[in-house]
Design a protein around this motif. Structure first.
Motif, short mmCIF file in Angstrom:
data_model
loop_
_atom_site.label_atom_id
_atom_site.label_comp_id
_atom_site.label_asym_id
_atom_site.label_seq_id
_atom_site.Cartn_x
_atom_site.Cartn_y
_atom_site.Cartn_z
N TYR A 157 0.76 -1.31 0.10
CA TYR A 157 -0.33 -0.11 0.10
C TYR A 157 0.71 1.11 -0.02
O TYR A 157 1.65 1.48 0.59
CB TYR A 157 -1.00 -0.19 0.69
N ASP A 158 0.21 2.16 -0.86
CA ASP A 158 1.28 3.54 -1.11
C ASP A 158 0.13 4.59 -0.63
O ASP A 158 -0.63 3.62 0.42
CB ASP A 158 2.02 4.00 -1.95
N GLU A 159 0.55 5.41 0.15
CA GLU A 159 0.12 6.84 -0.03
C GLU A 159 -1.41 6.97 -0.55
O GLU A 159 -2.35 7.26 0.18
CB GLU A 159 0.54 8.19 0.06
N ALA A 160 -1.34 6.82 -1.92
CA ALA A 160 -2.63 6.98 -2.55
C ALA A 160 -3.64 5.64 -2.30
O ALA A 160 -4.81 6.22 -2.05
CB ALA A 160 -2.03 7.16 -4.43
N ASP A 161 -3.05 4.68 -1.86
CA ASP A 161 -3.99 3.95 -1.59
C ASP A 161 -4.38 3.58 -0.35
O ASP A 161 -5.95 3.77 0.11
CB ASP A 161 -3.03 2.35 -1.15
N VAL A 162 -3.51 4.61 1.07
CA VAL A 162 -4.52 4.43 2.16
C VAL A 162 -5.39 5.97 1.97
O VAL A 162 -6.46 5.90 2.39
CB VAL A 162 -3.56 5.30 3.34
N LEU A 163 -5.55 6.89 0.81
CA LEU A 163 -6.46 8.01 0.64
C LEU A 163 -7.66 7.55 0.11
O LEU A 163 -9.21 7.57 0.52
CB LEU A 163 -5.94 9.23 -0.16
N VAL A 164 -8.18 6.74 -0.32
CA VAL A 164 -8.58 6.09 -1.56
C VAL A 164 -9.25 5.57 -0.82
O VAL A 164 -10.62 5.49 -0.66
CB VAL A 164 -8.57 5.27 -2.47
N PHE A 165 -8.79 4.54 -0.15
CA PHE A 165 -9.61 3.56 1.13
C PHE A 165 -10.25 4.30 1.91
O PHE A 165 -10.95 4.01 2.93
CB PHE A 165 -8.56 2.17 1.28
N ALA A 166 -9.96 5.68 2.83
CA ALA A 166 -9.63 6.89 3.55
C ALA A 166 -11.01 7.28 3.10
O ALA A 166 -12.24 7.51 3.32
CB ALA A 166 -8.73 7.36 3.94
N ALA A 167 -10.94 7.15 1.60
CA ALA A 167 -12.21 8.04 1.43
C ALA A 167 -13.17 7.00 1.03
O ALA A 167 -14.46 7.86 1.11
CB ALA A 167 -11.42 8.88 -0.32
N ALA A 168 -13.61 6.17 0.47
CA ALA A 168 -14.27 5.17 0.63
C ALA A 168 -15.00 5.42 2.02
O ALA A 168 -16.42 4.71 2.23
CB ALA A 168 -13.53 3.86 -0.07
N ALA A 169 -14.57 5.60 3.30
CA ALA A 169 -15.51 5.55 4.59
C ALA A 169 -14.82 6.96 5.17
O ALA A 169 -15.47 6.94 6.33
CB ALA A 169 -14.10 4.33 5.48
N SER A 170 -15.49 7.65 4.47
CA SER A 170 -15.41 9.12 4.16
C SER A 170 -17.29 9.53 3.69
O SER A 170 -17.45 8.45 2.63
CB SER A 170 -14.89 10.20 3.83
N SER A 171 -17.88 9.81 4.07
CA SER A 171 -19.44 10.62 4.49
C SER A 171 -19.29 11.32 2.63
O SER A 171 -18.22 12.36 2.46
CB SER A 171 -19.65 11.92 4.68
N PRO A 172 -20.10 11.09 1.95
CA PRO A 172 -20.03 11.77 0.45
C PRO A 172 -19.62 13.11 0.36
O PRO A 172 -20.24 13.89 -0.72
CB PRO A 172 -21.02 10.49 -0.56
N ASN A 173 -20.50 13.31 1.52
CA ASN A 173 -21.24 14.98 1.45
C ASN A 173 -21.80 15.96 2.29
O ASN A 173 -21.60 14.80 3.39
CB ASN A 173 -23.07 14.73 1.20
N GLY A 174 -21.85 16.73 3.00
CA GLY A 174 -22.09 17.30 3.97
C GLY A 174 -20.77 18.06 4.52
O GLY A 174 -20.22 18.28 3.26
N GLN A 175 -20.30 18.65 5.64
CA GLN A 175 -19.83 19.52 5.72
C GLN A 175 -18.75 18.96 6.63
O GLN A 175 -17.58 20.00 7.56
CB GLN A 175 -20.26 20.35 6.29
N ASP A 176 -18.71 17.84 7.03
CA ASP A 176 -17.99 17.59 7.95
C ASP A 176 -15.53 17.63 7.31
O ASP A 176 -15.52 17.22 6.11
CB ASP A 176 -17.52 15.70 7.65
N PRO A 177 -15.17 18.35 8.03
CA PRO A 177 -13.76 18.93 7.20
C PRO A 177 -12.90 17.51 7.17
O PRO A 177 -12.26 17.70 6.04
CB PRO A 177 -13.77 20.06 8.73
N ILE A 178 -13.09 16.86 8.03
CA ILE A 178 -12.06 15.41 7.75
C ILE A 178 -11.83 14.96 6.98
O ILE A 178 -11.39 14.77 5.73
CB ILE A 178 -11.73 15.04 9.32
N ASP A 179 -13.36 14.58 6.73
CA ASP A 179 -13.87 14.16 5.14
C ASP A 179 -13.34 14.28 4.41
O ASP A 179 -13.58 13.78 2.77
CB ASP A 179 -15.55 13.42 4.99
#
Length: 790
Positions: free
Chosen positions: A333-355
């Motif tokens: 896993y590289d940095e891009a992989d970590v980010l893409v998996f994290a994005a999959a577990a992030s809210s697709p809309n809304g205002q959560d600043p971390i997501d």
């Protein structure tokens, strides 16, 4: 949902249907409104008539008012009317500028009253936030502002409290937790009970600190110091003149005009107006650069600050969470992989600043080596579990489970190796917020990486600090954030120095002791500004939140940045309307330019006023008659004050270091300059009396014209630090001067309101004045360098 109320909130927002109270009845709400008052901050309003009357209650108006009364007593109505005109002009300028400043402040404070969803009489309805009382039931949804201090009854919220506490990272508020008034809901929905309103809220207590904050205006202190110095000197001379007049046998009707003339010559009529005009013109220049003054005196204070207390969040940083570092923790896993998996577990809309931050960076990073992920199920962030999850399939159709959240929470699903624990601790020590990402088969998750977040510094912060250092202003960071976070930002922007331990702010503080004050509360910021002031420093404070408002009001130079709340803008003297902090440097430079104009004007009046009284005394001794009448003295004041007031629009170079009012040095500088002017004036009078044998009335005309021309020369000499020919005066000043000289010369030649003088004598006086100006200029350069008047 009740069909009669289609906008009624859902009955359940957590697992299991919560019981929503019916709310207060209309009668109960009215009773509590009478007891607690509206949910708003009280404002003090001053009647315009009272504000105008206050302009008459100050040392300079007192002196003019006393003169007017004396003139009316002896029947000199025309002279009294002229002095009254000067007084009213002064008052009108003050009222106009203060009204203009108050209108600008009112415009800044204007906003629509926020609406809330309120439950009363068991019915949901929209209401204005000021109508809330303790015990009301309200609904807070995504993007809403918390209208009062609330206790959450059901649901949960992710609250952005940066405008209240200075913390850039949002906080979770679940059941029975408190949500403070002014916080912004970034995620979630909740039903809550109003606990406190108005001045009793966290926000309101800050407003109370703003009310009691006060610092003495250096401009006001300078005016009082100048008037005090002039009063002591001038009244001593007046008493001596009256005693001499009595000795030589002058009767009371002759002495009274002499005293009136002396009183007029002692009054610095244009002093307050010049301060106001200099600030007003500076405010106009700054407005073009995106800087608004809510109090004109703030510009003069800006010239003097030597310490700037800069709030971290939103002032030195962007006030927006960003991905700072990504650390892969599993082979393959590289940095891009970590980010893409994290994005999959992030809210697709809304205002959560971390997501939002994760998705933004992941979109720029491209796809993983295994291809894009398809989300088949998403579980939003649960404040209790401190995680969000997703089920995904890769391009090969393999189902995978992804978890993202606090490292301690993710560790319950996937083992955390010692090196990962060490990395989490390193990020925490650096002040970063860290999330762990785990992925794999549903029953065999493994931690694939860590993501660290921080509020990044503004791009212009480091350059701003360098410019401030070059101007002699020391900057310290003052923030509610943790010491580790503050230290990381300080290092990034070149702010070197120690970190003050939390809750250890001394009574007196030096800006050299600490570069960072972290973990401070609103009261601490307020106390810190006062501690610097107790140590003799002039303090600037910039910030954006309600928590900064007390310190903004207490500081000599309170600066609300472009993202500031209305409370911060109302408390500050300066408001930046454009992004970035370059306006602070512009304000300091413009303030120092305005200070130079007022400083040179002040030196001019000290020389002119004292010398004029001595000239009157010398003329009395020489001729045994008054060499000026109240009428001619009033005309002289009008002529010279118009030019000296135009000095407010003149060119001026700002000093390279903080300014300060040194009344003692100014007075010492005025002595040799005033003595030289006195010698020149006595020489002119001696020629007129002993050589040309002018009569008493002609001597009065000569004295009048001489004082006006010498006063003009004095203004041009004093306007420049070095020799007067090294900079070009502003055209408005030169035009005002030319008009003045033309009028008084015409009056003297034509014999209007005075006995005429021969043209040859008037021409000779012009030549003598030019020689006097060159000589006075040489003395001025020497005196200013020796006494360091800049």
């Amino acid at each position: 949902m009740d069909p009669a109320h289609p906008h009624e909130p859902p009955a359940a927002m957590n697992a299991g249907p919560p019981v929503i109270p019916p709310g207060l009845t209309t009668a109960e709400a009215a009773q509590r409104m009478a007891q607690f008052g509206p949910n708003a901050m009280p404002e003090e309003h001053v009647h315009p008539f009272k504000r105008a009357l206050q302009q008459f209650w100050a040392p300079v108006p007192w002196m003019l008012e006393a003169t007017i009364v004396l003139q009316l007593v002896i029947g000199e109505r025309l002279e009294a009317a002229m002095i009254a005109t000067l007084l009213l002009l002064n008052v009108a300028l003050g009222v106009f500028q203060e009204t203009h400043a108050n209108a600008a402040l009112a415009l800044l404070k204007q906003r629509l009253s926020p609406k809330v969803r309120l439950r009363r009489n068991n019915v949901w309805a929209d209401a204005a936030a000021p109508d809330l009382v303790p015990g009301d039931i309200v609904q807070v949804t995504l993007g809403g502002i918390v209208p009062a201090d609330l206790r959450i009854l059901s649901g949960s919220l992710l609250l952005d409290q940066s405008t209240l506490t200075g913390e850039s990272i949002p906080v979770e508020a679940g059941l029975q937790k408190t949500a403070y008034a002014g916080a912004l809901a970034r995620r979630g929905e909740a039903i809550a009970e109003v606990v406190t309103t108005g001045t009793r809220t966290y926000f309101g207590r800050t407003a109370e600190l703003v009310r009691i904050a006060h610092v003495e205006s250096s401009e006001q202190a300078a005016v009082l110091g100048i008037v005090r110095a002039l009063t002591v000197v001038n009244f001593t001379i007046v008493i001596a003149m009256v005693a001499y007049a009595h000795v030589i046998g002058m009767d009371v009707p002759q002495i009274i005009p002499l005293v009136l003339t002396a009183l007029l010559s002692a009054v610095p009529v244009a002093l307050p107006a010049t301060f106001t005009l200099a600030a007003a013109l500076g405010a106009k220049t700054l407005a073009l650069k995106g800087v608004l003054l809510t109090r004109l005196s703030a510009l003069h204070e800006a010239a003097m600050i030597d310490v700037l207390c800069a709030d971290k969040t939103g002032t030195l940083t962007e006030n927006a969470l960003g991905v700072t570092a990504v650390r892969p923790c599993k082979e393959g896993y590289d940095e891009a992989d970590v980010l893409v998996f994290a994005a999959a577990a992030s809210s697709p809309n809304g205002q959560d600043p971390i997501d939002t931050a994760i998705r933004t960076v992941a979109a720029r990073g491209g796809s993983t080596r295994s291809g894009p992920l398809a989300v088949t199920h998403f579980t939003p962030f649960d404040p209790a579990a401190k995680m969000s999850e997703a089920m995904v399939t890769d391009p090969h159709g393999t189902a995978m489970r992804v978890a993202k959240g606090a490292p301690s929470a993710v560790a319950t699903l996937a083992p955390m190796a010692p090196e990962i624990v060490a990395a989490v601790n390193d990020y925490a020590a650096a002040g970063y917020r860290t999330l762990a990402v785990a992925a794999g088969p549903p029953d065999a998750l493994a931690i694939i990486g860590l993501i660290a977040f921080s509020d990044p510094p503004r791009a212009d912060s480091q350059g701003l600090l360098s410019e401030l250092r070059a101007l002699g202003v020391r900057t310290v960071m003052v923030t509610g954030d943790a010491a580790a976070t503050a230290s990381t930002v300080a290092r990034a922007i070149g702010l070197d120095g120690a970190v003050c331990p939390p809750s250890q702010i001394p009574e007196r503080a030096s800006p050299d002791a600490f570069a960072v004050y972290a973990g401070v509360f609103p009261e601490d910021k307020f106390r810190l500004v006062k501690a610097f002031q107790h140590d003799g420093h002039a303090v600037g404070m910039c910030g954006d939140g309600a928590n900064d408002a007390p310190a903004l009001r207490q500081a000599q130079m309170g600066i609300a940045v472009s993202t500031a709340t209305d409370v911060a803008k109302a408390a500050a003297g300066i408001v930046l309307t454009d992004p970035g902090l370059g306006g602070i440097v512009s304000c300091i430079k413009e303030g120092r330019s305005a200070f130079q104009r007022v400083l040179t004007y002040t030196l001019s009046i000290l020389v002119n006023k004292c010398a004029t009284l001595f000239v009157m005394g010398a003329g009395l001794v020489m001729t045994e008659h008054a060499v000026l009448t109240p009428m001619l003295q009033a005309l002289s004041m009008l002529a010279n004050d118009l030019v000296t007031m135009s000095r407010a629009a003149d060119r001026a170079k700002p000093s390279p270091y903080p300014n300060a009012w040194r009344i003692r040095n100014l007075t010492l500088a005025a002595i040799p300059l005033g003595v030289f002017k006195l010698c020149y004036c006595i020489g002119v009078l001696a020629v007129g009396w002993f050589v040309l044998h002018l009569g008493t009335s002609a001597m009065q005309t000569l004295t009048f014209l001489m004082l006006v021309l010498a006063g003009q020369a004095n203004v041009y000499v004093m306007r420049e630090r070095e020799h007067f020919w090294q900079s070009h005066p502003a055209w408005v000043m030169m035009i005002a001067s030319a008009v003045d000289v033309a009028i008084v010369t015409g009056l003297a030649l034509g014999g209007v309101l005075m006995v005429p003088l021969p043209p040859l004598l008037v021409g000779a006086l012009f030549v003598a004045t030019a020689v006097f100006a060159v000589a006075l200029d040489s003395i001025k350069v020497m005196v200013r360098h020796r006494l360091r008047i800049d």
